[in-house]
Design a protein around this motif. Structure first.
Motif, short mmCIF file in Angstrom:
data_model
loop_
_atom_site.label_atom_id
_atom_site.label_comp_id
_atom_site.label_asym_id
_atom_site.label_seq_id
_atom_site.Cartn_x
_atom_site.Cartn_y
_atom_site.Cartn_z
N MET A 217 5.25 30.97 -23.88
CA MET A 217 5.07 31.28 -25.30
C MET A 217 3.67 31.81 -25.58
SD MET A 217 7.13 28.08 -27.01
CE MET A 217 6.93 28.64 -28.69
N CYS A 218 2.67 31.27 -24.90
CA CYS A 218 1.29 31.75 -25.09
C CYS A 218 1.14 33.18 -24.57
CB CYS A 218 0.30 30.82 -24.40
SG CYS A 218 0.08 29.23 -25.23
N TRP B 193 -12.51 31.56 -28.62
CA TRP B 193 -12.44 30.11 -28.75
C TRP B 193 -11.64 29.70 -29.98
CZ3 TRP B 193 -13.62 28.23 -24.33
CH2 TRP B 193 -14.60 28.83 -23.55
N GLY B 194 -11.70 30.51 -31.03
CA GLY B 194 -10.87 30.23 -32.20
C GLY B 194 -9.40 30.42 -31.91
N VAL B 195 -9.07 31.48 -31.17
CA VAL B 195 -7.68 31.69 -30.76
C VAL B 195 -7.21 30.55 -29.87
CG1 VAL B 195 -6.11 33.24 -29.54
CG2 VAL B 195 -7.95 34.18 -30.96
N LEU B 196 -8.08 30.10 -28.97
CA LEU B 196 -7.73 28.99 -28.08
C LEU B 196 -7.47 27.72 -28.87
CD1 LEU B 196 -7.46 28.05 -25.12
CD2 LEU B 196 -9.91 27.52 -25.17
N ALA C 65 -5.54 28.49 -20.26
CA ALA C 65 -6.41 27.52 -20.91
C ALA C 65 -5.68 26.77 -22.02
CB ALA C 65 -7.66 28.22 -21.46
N SER C 66 -4.88 27.48 -22.80
CA SER C 66 -4.12 26.83 -23.86
C SER C 66 -3.11 25.84 -23.29
CB SER C 66 -3.41 27.87 -24.72
OG SER C 66 -4.33 28.74 -25.34
N THR C 67 -2.45 26.23 -22.21
CA THR C 67 -1.48 25.32 -21.59
C THR C 67 -2.16 24.07 -21.05
OG1 THR C 67 -0.11 27.22 -20.97
CG2 THR C 67 0.30 25.15 -19.81
#
Length: 298
Positions: free
Chosen positions: A235-236, A169-172, A91-93
């Motif tokens: 990296m994530c 969601w905060g981490v994301l 999701a971050s990527t």
């Protein structure tokens, strides 16, 4: 008394004697053998073995304790951490690719004051530690952050509504904020080498901006997107500082599980098993990326 010509004839053999032995003396220096290449490779290989390979071998050796893999892989905490790690990384990527592409297109092709300064700031941003961005988000949206402070001052409520930083969601949000410049940097480099004549031709033919982006800019950006996206994904998968500093207690990733097993529980065998799985996952993704890049000619 002999003639000068006869004197020259008498000296000529002496000259041959002097110059004759000097030629073979220069041959050893010309034919000197070069140092083998493997000799120059020994120092860096030795440093790599001491600094990286030996500690990694110790981790693998510790993970081979009897029953360690079976106990860890069968535990619910490991499966939950693996799922959390993968979906947060993917999701971050995805978020970094979308946001990074949009911002890179604006910086590269939309003239505005300070565009060059923003582009240079991205290079500086890459040197920031991840926990610094997390602390900034905590100051803004933390439980006692600025946003909640403004809310309580205006409404008089004892607490504010912004508490999402301690959730996944905060981490994301923190990971997307921090890793987006890692996608923008290769994109800006690719856009700087792109011929602007293609954009002018497409615009003169009546193509709208969105169509130009989709048909002209996006195909040129695909190799850079693949490079930046693969870097962010790896990296994530290994990110530790962001999850730790957000204080998201319900979010346990593989690096956090290694920390918990090793530091909090002193279960080093289990921690090494999780570490080996994390390394194998990262290396596998990198090998997959290299294979795809080679086929695409990137």
């Amino acid at each position: 008394m002999g003639s000068p010509a006869s004197g020259l004839r008498e000296r000529q053999p002496a000259t041959d004697v002097v110059t004759g032995p000097s030629a073979p003396a220069e041959r050893p220096s010309a034919t000197r053998r070069a140092t083998p290449a493997w000799v120059w490779a020994l120092p860096p290989v030795a440093v790599l073995a001491v600094v990286f390979l030996y500690p990694l071998a110790l981790v693998v050796q510790e993970s081979l304790a009897p029953g360690a893999y079976g106990d860890v892989l069968a535990s619910a905490s490991f499966r939950q951490a693996l799922v959390t790690t993968v979906w947060l990384a993917v999701a971050s990527t995805a978020g970094c690719l979308v946001l990074g592409f949009v911002l890179a297109v604006v910086i590269a092709f939309v003239p505005f004051p300070g565009g060059k300064a923003v582009s240079k700031f991205i290079d500086v941003f890459l040197s920031f530690p991840s926990f610094l961005i997390t602390l900034a988000l905590l100051f803004l949206y933390g439980t006692v952050g600025m946003a909640n402070g403004v809310w309580t001052d205006v409404t008089g409520d004892p607490s504010g509504p912004f508490r999402f930083l301690t959730t996944p969601w905060g981490v994301l949000l923190a990971e997307i904020t921090y890793f987006t410049p890692f996608v923008m940097r290769p994109l800006l480099a690719a856009f700087s080498q792109m011929e602007t004549a293609q954009l002018e031709v497409a615009s003169s033919l009546g193509a709208r901006p969105l169509r130009i982006v989709r048909r002209v800019i996006l195909p040129e950006a695909l190799p850079a997107l693949a490079a930046g996206g693969s870097l962010v994904l790896v990296m994530c998968l290994n990110e530790f500082g962001i999850v730790l500093f957000t204080g998201a207690k319900g979010v346990t990733t593989l690096p956090m599980l290694v920390y918990g097993k090793a530091i909090l529980e002193s279960d080093y065998a289990a921690a090494c098993v999780v570490a080996v799985v994390n390394v194998a996952l990262s290396v596998g993704l990198y090998v997959l990326y290299r294979g795809v890049s080679r086929r695409a000619g990137a």
